[in-house]
Design an enzyme around this catalytic site. Sequence first.
Site, mmCIF file in Angstrom:
data_model
loop_
_atom_site.group_PDB
_atom_site.id
_atom_site.type_symbol
_atom_site.label_atom_id
_atom_site.label_comp_id
_atom_site.label_asym_id
_atom_site.label_seq_id
_atom_site.Cartn_x
_atom_site.Cartn_y
_atom_site.Cartn_z
ATOM 1 N N GLU A 114 2.893 11.169 5.277
ATOM 2 C CA GLU A 114 3.539 10.015 5.911
ATOM 3 C C GLU A 114 2.490 9.003 6.370
ATOM 4 O O GLU A 114 2.660 7.792 6.177
ATOM 5 C CB GLU A 114 4.417 10.481 7.071
ATOM 6 C CG GLU A 114 5.685 11.173 6.637
ATOM 7 C CD GLU A 114 5.509 12.551 5.986
ATOM 8 O OE1 GLU A 114 6.449 13.019 5.313
ATOM 9 O OE2 GLU A 114 4.434 13.172 6.139
ATOM 10 N N ASP A 128 0.696 -8.060 -1.870
ATOM 11 C CA ASP A 128 1.847 -8.823 -2.362
ATOM 12 C C ASP A 128 1.944 -10.188 -1.688
ATOM 13 O O ASP A 128 2.190 -11.197 -2.344
ATOM 14 C CB ASP A 128 3.132 -8.030 -2.133
ATOM 15 C CG ASP A 128 4.358 -8.778 -2.639
ATOM 16 O OD1 ASP A 128 4.348 -9.226 -3.808
ATOM 17 O OD2 ASP A 128 5.326 -8.921 -1.875
#
Length: 164
Positions: A114, A128
């Site tokens: 995680e 991005d």
Amino acid sequence: MSQLTHLDSQGHAHMVDVTDKSVSQREARAEAVVSMSAECMALLVDGKHPKGDVFAVARIAGIQAAKRTWELIPLCHPLMLTSVKVELQALPEQQRVRIETRAKLAGQTGVEMEALTAASVAALTLYDMCKAVDKGMVIEHIRLLEKSGGKSGHWQVSAQEEQA
């Protein structure tokens, strides 16, 4: 010699049965580093990126990714995380952003994946949002820094390795 826990006696992949494991406090820290152009770094540091607060979006993406790790990595258990933290630090002199994540829970299995997933997705989100300015960014050093809890106890990279 350590065994690969996700393989059965015939070498087939399987989800580890944690039914009989004790619940313990578990925590993991991970990092990722994104290297970028001076132009891209200046936009982030000066708060002038046309897409807004890139760090806030990357932070939320990392938290969300940690919560969905079990959907992305086939043999991970769905976990009830009690805390996920994602910190992004601009290092303008190195033209890098360092991302450090921390995941915690009280449970029967660790949270290393995680923490690593949070760091990875935060770095991908940063890429991005900044790719229009710098397509040549490099995501590197995705690694576990520390884990605690469970049968294997505490593990941490050396202070010297963490500074690298």
